[in-house]
Design a protein around this motif. Structure first.
Motif, PDB file in Angstrom:
ATOM      1  N   VAL A 262     -70.978 -34.421  66.475  1.00 45.37           N
ATOM      2  CA  VAL A 262     -72.032 -35.410  66.200  1.00 45.37           C
ATOM      3  C   VAL A 262     -73.262 -35.148  67.051  1.00 45.37           C
ATOM      4  CG1 VAL A 262     -72.630 -37.863  66.378  1.00 45.37           C
ATOM      5  CG2 VAL A 262     -70.392 -37.182  65.481  1.00 45.37           C
ATOM      6  N   ALA A 263     -73.039 -34.848  68.323  1.00 50.21           N
ATOM      7  CA  ALA A 263     -74.152 -34.718  69.271  1.00 50.21           C
ATOM      8  C   ALA A 263     -75.054 -33.527  68.955  1.00 50.21           C
ATOM      9  CB  ALA A 263     -73.616 -34.606  70.695  1.00 50.21           C
ATOM     10  N   GLN A 264     -74.544 -32.562  68.200  1.00 56.13           N
ATOM     11  CA  GLN A 264     -75.347 -31.377  67.863  1.00 56.13           C
ATOM     12  C   GLN A 264     -76.639 -31.739  67.137  1.00 56.13           C
ATOM     13  OE1 GLN A 264     -72.809 -28.793  65.581  1.00 56.13           O
ATOM     14  NE2 GLN A 264     -71.409 -28.392  67.279  1.00 56.13           N
ATOM     15  N   THR A 265     -76.588 -32.814  66.351  1.00 60.05           N
ATOM     16  CA  THR A 265     -77.768 -33.170  65.546  1.00 60.05           C
ATOM     17  C   THR A 265     -78.367 -34.520  65.951  1.00 60.05           C
ATOM     18  OG1 THR A 265     -76.255 -34.067  63.863  1.00 60.05           O
ATOM     19  CG2 THR A 265     -77.057 -31.811  63.548  1.00 60.05           C
ATOM     20  N   MET A 266     -77.933 -35.067  67.078  1.00 59.14           N
ATOM     21  CA  MET A 266     -78.527 -36.328  67.547  1.00 59.14           C
ATOM     22  C   MET A 266     -79.985 -36.133  67.907  1.00 59.14           C
ATOM     23  SD  MET A 266     -75.589 -38.133  69.928  1.00 59.14           S
ATOM     24  CE  MET A 266     -76.822 -39.175  70.709  1.00 59.14           C
ATOM     25  N   ARG A 267     -80.775 -37.143  67.636  1.00 57.37           N
ATOM     26  CA  ARG A 267     -82.204 -37.086  67.955  1.00 57.37           C
ATOM     27  C   ARG A 267     -82.553 -37.871  69.210  1.00 57.37           C
ATOM     28  NH1 ARG A 267     -81.428 -38.335  62.810  1.00 57.37           N
ATOM     29  NH2 ARG A 267     -82.021 -40.522  63.128  1.00 57.37           N
ATOM     30  N   THR A 268     -81.686 -38.772  69.605  1.00 57.11           N
ATOM     31  CA  THR A 268     -81.944 -39.650  70.743  1.00 57.11           C
ATOM     32  C   THR A 268     -81.374 -39.048  72.016  1.00 57.11           C
ATOM     33  OG1 THR A 268     -81.714 -41.503  69.207  1.00 57.11           O
ATOM     34  CG2 THR A 268     -81.720 -42.033  71.558  1.00 57.11           C
ATOM     35  N   PRO A 269     -82.109 -39.084  73.122  1.00 59.68           N
ATOM     36  CA  PRO A 269     -81.599 -38.528  74.382  1.00 59.68           C
ATOM     37  C   PRO A 269     -80.266 -39.156  74.789  1.00 59.68           C
ATOM     38  CG  PRO A 269     -83.942 -38.945  74.558  1.00 59.68           C
ATOM     39  CD  PRO A 269     -83.505 -39.549  73.256  1.00 59.68           C
ATOM     40  N   LEU A 270     -79.366 -38.321  75.273  1.00 59.64           N
ATOM     41  CA  LEU A 270     -78.013 -38.748  75.624  1.00 59.64           C
ATOM     42  C   LEU A 270     -77.646 -38.251  77.010  1.00 59.64           C
ATOM     43  CD1 LEU A 270     -75.138 -39.839  74.813  1.00 59.64           C
ATOM     44  CD2 LEU A 270     -74.679 -37.549  73.905  1.00 59.64           C
ATOM     45  N   PHE A 271     -77.069 -39.147  77.799  1.00 62.81           N
ATOM     46  CA  PHE A 271     -76.542 -38.785  79.127  1.00 62.81           C
ATOM     47  C   PHE A 271     -75.030 -38.921  79.088  1.00 62.81           C
ATOM     48  CE2 PHE A 271     -75.451 -38.782  83.521  1.00 62.81           C
ATOM     49  CZ  PHE A 271     -76.516 -38.254  84.236  1.00 62.81           C
ATOM     50  N   LEU A 272     -74.320 -37.867  79.501  1.00 61.21           N
ATOM     51  CA  LEU A 272     -72.867 -37.896  79.554  1.00 61.21           C
ATOM     52  C   LEU A 272     -72.391 -38.044  80.991  1.00 61.21           C
ATOM     53  CD1 LEU A 272     -71.736 -35.018  77.145  1.00 61.21           C
ATOM     54  CD2 LEU A 272     -71.961 -37.453  76.638  1.00 61.21           C
ATOM     55  N   ILE A 273     -71.599 -39.085  81.225  1.00 59.55           N
ATOM     56  CA  ILE A 273     -70.850 -39.235  82.470  1.00 59.55           C
ATOM     57  C   ILE A 273     -69.394 -38.956  82.107  1.00 59.55           C
ATOM     58  CG2 ILE A 273     -70.160 -40.803  84.335  1.00 59.55           C
ATOM     59  CD1 ILE A 273     -72.586 -42.583  83.434  1.00 59.55           C
ATOM     60  N   ASN A 274     -68.826 -37.934  82.669  1.00 62.11           N
ATOM     61  CA  ASN A 274     -67.450 -37.601  82.291  1.00 62.11           C
ATOM     62  C   ASN A 274     -66.782 -36.804  83.397  1.00 62.11           C
ATOM     63  OD1 ASN A 274     -66.891 -37.938  78.956  1.00 62.11           O
ATOM     64  ND2 ASN A 274     -65.173 -37.185  80.170  1.00 62.11           N
ATOM     65  N   ALA A 275     -65.502 -37.053  83.576  1.00 63.40           N
ATOM     66  CA  ALA A 275     -64.697 -36.186  84.423  1.00 63.40           C
ATOM     67  C   ALA A 275     -64.255 -34.991  83.585  1.00 63.40           C
ATOM     68  CB  ALA A 275     -63.483 -36.939  84.957  1.00 63.40           C
ATOM     69  N   ALA A 276     -64.364 -33.798  84.141  1.00 63.16           N
ATOM     70  CA  ALA A 276     -63.880 -32.611  83.436  1.00 63.16           C
ATOM     71  C   ALA A 276     -62.368 -32.649  83.280  1.00 63.16           C
ATOM     72  CB  ALA A 276     -64.304 -31.346  84.180  1.00 63.16           C
ATOM     73  N   TYR A 277     -61.721 -33.477  84.094  1.00 61.35           N
ATOM     74  CA  TYR A 277     -60.277 -33.681  84.015  1.00 61.35           C
ATOM     75  C   TYR A 277     -60.012 -35.139  83.634  1.00 61.35           C
ATOM     76  CZ  TYR A 277     -60.625 -29.403  86.761  1.00 61.35           C
ATOM     77  OH  TYR A 277     -60.958 -28.131  87.196  1.00 61.35           O
ATOM     78  N   ASP A 278     -60.707 -35.604  82.610  1.00 63.70           N
ATOM     79  CA  ASP A 278     -60.595 -36.994  82.183  1.00 63.70           C
ATOM     80  C   ASP A 278     -59.119 -37.395  82.068  1.00 63.70           C
ATOM     81  OD1 ASP A 278     -62.223 -39.320  80.593  1.00 63.70           O
ATOM     82  OD2 ASP A 278     -60.240 -38.985  79.734  1.00 63.70           O
ATOM     83  N   SER A 279     -58.739 -38.450  82.760  1.00 60.56           N
ATOM     84  CA  SER A 279     -57.319 -38.803  82.841  1.00 60.56           C
ATOM     85  C   SER A 279     -56.742 -39.210  81.495  1.00 60.56           C
ATOM     86  CB  SER A 279     -57.106 -39.902  83.882  1.00 60.56           C
ATOM     87  OG  SER A 279     -57.922 -41.025  83.614  1.00 60.56           O
ATOM     88  N   TRP A 280     -57.537 -39.882  80.639  1.00 61.22           N
ATOM     89  CA  TRP A 280     -57.030 -40.244  79.310  1.00 61.22           C
ATOM     90  C   TRP A 280     -56.828 -38.984  78.470  1.00 61.22           C
ATOM     91  CZ3 TRP A 280     -57.649 -39.733  74.147  1.00 61.22           C
ATOM     92  CH2 TRP A 280     -56.987 -40.651  73.315  1.00 61.22           C
ATOM     93  N   GLN A 281     -57.752 -38.060  78.560  1.00 63.19           N
ATOM     94  CA  GLN A 281     -57.647 -36.854  77.739  1.00 63.19           C
ATOM     95  C   GLN A 281     -56.542 -35.916  78.231  1.00 63.19           C
ATOM     96  OE1 GLN A 281     -61.099 -35.167  75.756  1.00 63.19           O
ATOM     97  NE2 GLN A 281     -62.432 -36.432  77.019  1.00 63.19           N
ATOM     98  N   ILE A 282     -56.314 -35.860  79.522  1.00 69.60           N
ATOM     99  CA  ILE A 282     -55.191 -35.068  80.026  1.00 69.60           C
ATOM    100  C   ILE A 282     -53.890 -35.618  79.455  1.00 69.60           C
ATOM    101  CG2 ILE A 282     -53.857 -34.434  82.079  1.00 69.60           C
ATOM    102  CD1 ILE A 282     -56.466 -32.905  81.909  1.00 69.60           C
TER     103      ILE A 282
END
Length: 400
Positions: A262-282
């Motif tokens: 989705v973000a590939q074609t977003m027009r609005t500025p986006l800031f990502l706060i994320n852990a590279a080892y996100d506990s939910w995703q692990i």
């Protein structure tokens, strides 16, 4: 945090998890006071209802002074339901009914009201949209199953709340942010361009996703259990027509629940706060129960210090997948990144991690990085070194 309500404190992990949770709750109370719930009873007339048919809700603290015409709309997290059975299990909880929600809550972190700890947004109109539909506010099915009484109306809830805020003054906003954590962070990405389109063209509008960049990743069995799960969400809730058309026009709709497409074609500025080892995703992307039938990953998923050498190698491989998804999935030149090496999930809603003694990248804490980026004082695109390199990490696991 991995400790059940019945767990005894004989487990040191549970003991420290309890202390961390208590500290966070205290910080929320001290920083934000008690913000009453607003029930949108009128929304029922347009079919904008929670899973159980109750009206949607939000909490709001009005702006003042220089922030009176600025708006920060934060979407609560809380996972998803991907079939009738799982949606029924949410229906009679606060995740599916406004009748079960707390009447007052505290605001902290990005929603905090103290200038010292939230200098850029403390006096804005600050809203927390309660999450009660199980689809990141994307579903819309007209029919209601008489057997289960389930309503799939997430997109209608989203629009009803936003329309209510527009009527209260957001339609003339000078500055606005759509943010969210976890499932709410995903919702912020999926609705970001829609949000901007509803506001004045002269307004500065940006989006902030905290722990919402769920990747289309491989699990430990070599499969992609998360693809099947998200596909179930999209199909159950009838989400296809409400996902960004810039994505669904070029690929399968179920894949458009993944931010990297989705973000590939977003027009609005986006800031990502994320852990590279996100506990939910692990726990759910890398090592879901379906791929870990013998439970070999049970301890590792909860505490990376308990991972074997081979498990830690797989965890580092997940980081590689995550960074690849970011590198190929963010096309917006105005993006911001705060990707740390913590084993955490949701870091913007707590005073501890937003501006307290939480994670630091490039001598900067999360709150300052977001504030600098939004106000265009400076850009911020930082990716941490691999685990366990960052001693400032706070390994918080939340869906606030």
């Amino acid at each position: 945090m991995g400790c059940s309500p019945r767990s005894s404190f004989s487990s040191s992990a549970c003991f420290w998890a309890f202390l961390l949770s208590a500290a966070i709750q205290l910080l929320v109370t001290v920083n934000g006071g008690s913000i009453p719930i607003t029930i949108l009873h009128a929304a029922k007339a347009r079919g904008a209802v929670c899973l159980d048919g109750s009206p949607p809700a939000y909490h709001m603290e009005k702006g003042s002074g220089s922030g009176a015409n600025n708006w920060l709309v934060h979407i609560e997290g809380g996972g998803w339901c991907d079939d009738i059975e799982s949606c029924v299990s949410r229906k009679d909880t606060y995740k599916g009914s406004s009748l079960k929600m707390d009447k007052t809550i505290g605001f902290s972190g990005i929603l905090g009201s103290k200038q010292a700890s939230n200098p850029d947004f403390y006096n804005w109109n600050r809203i927390k949209i309660k999450y009660c539909d199980g689809s990141s506010f994307t579903g819309d099915v007209e029919a209601v199953d008489p057997k289960t009484g389930l309503y799939f109306r997430g997109e209608r809830i989203w629009r009803a709340v936003i329309d209510d805020l527009l009527a209260q003054g957001m339609k003339t906003a000078q500055n606005a942010i759509l943010s969210g954590c976890s499932a709410g962070g995903l919702a912020a990405i999926l609705h970001c361009d829609k949000f901007k389109a509803l506001l004045p063209p002269t307004a500065r509008v940006k989006c902030v996703s905290d722990a919402g960049f769920f990747i289309h990743g491989n699990d430990i069995s070599g499969g992609r259990a998360i693809e099947k799960f998200f596909g179930g969400v999209v199909n159950t809730h009838g989400s296809t027509k409400n996902l960004p058309a810039s994505c669904t026009s070029r690929m399968r709709p179920d894949l458009c629940f993944f931010p990297q497409y989705v973000a590939q074609t977003m027009r609005t500025p986006l800031f990502l706060i994320n852990a590279a080892y996100d506990s939910w995703q692990i726990k759910n992307v890398l090592a879901p129960t379906s791929a870990d039938k013998k439970g070999a990953w049970k301890s590792c998923k909860l505490d990376l210090k308990k991972c074997s050498a081979s498990q830690l190698q797989a965890v580092q491989g997940f980081r590689t997948q995550f960074l690849s998804a970011i590198n190929t999935g963010l096309g917006n030149s105005s993006k911001g990144l705060f990707i740390n090496s913590c084993h955490a999930h949701c870091q913007s809603g707590s005073q501890l991690t937003w501006a307290g003694k939480g994670p630091i990248l490039a001598n900067t804490r999360i709150g300052k990085a977001v504030g600098d980026w939004f106000n265009e004082r400076s850009s911020f695109e930082k990716i941490d070194c691999p685990y366990p390199c960052n001693p400032t990490c706070v390994n918080i696991d939340s869906e606030s």
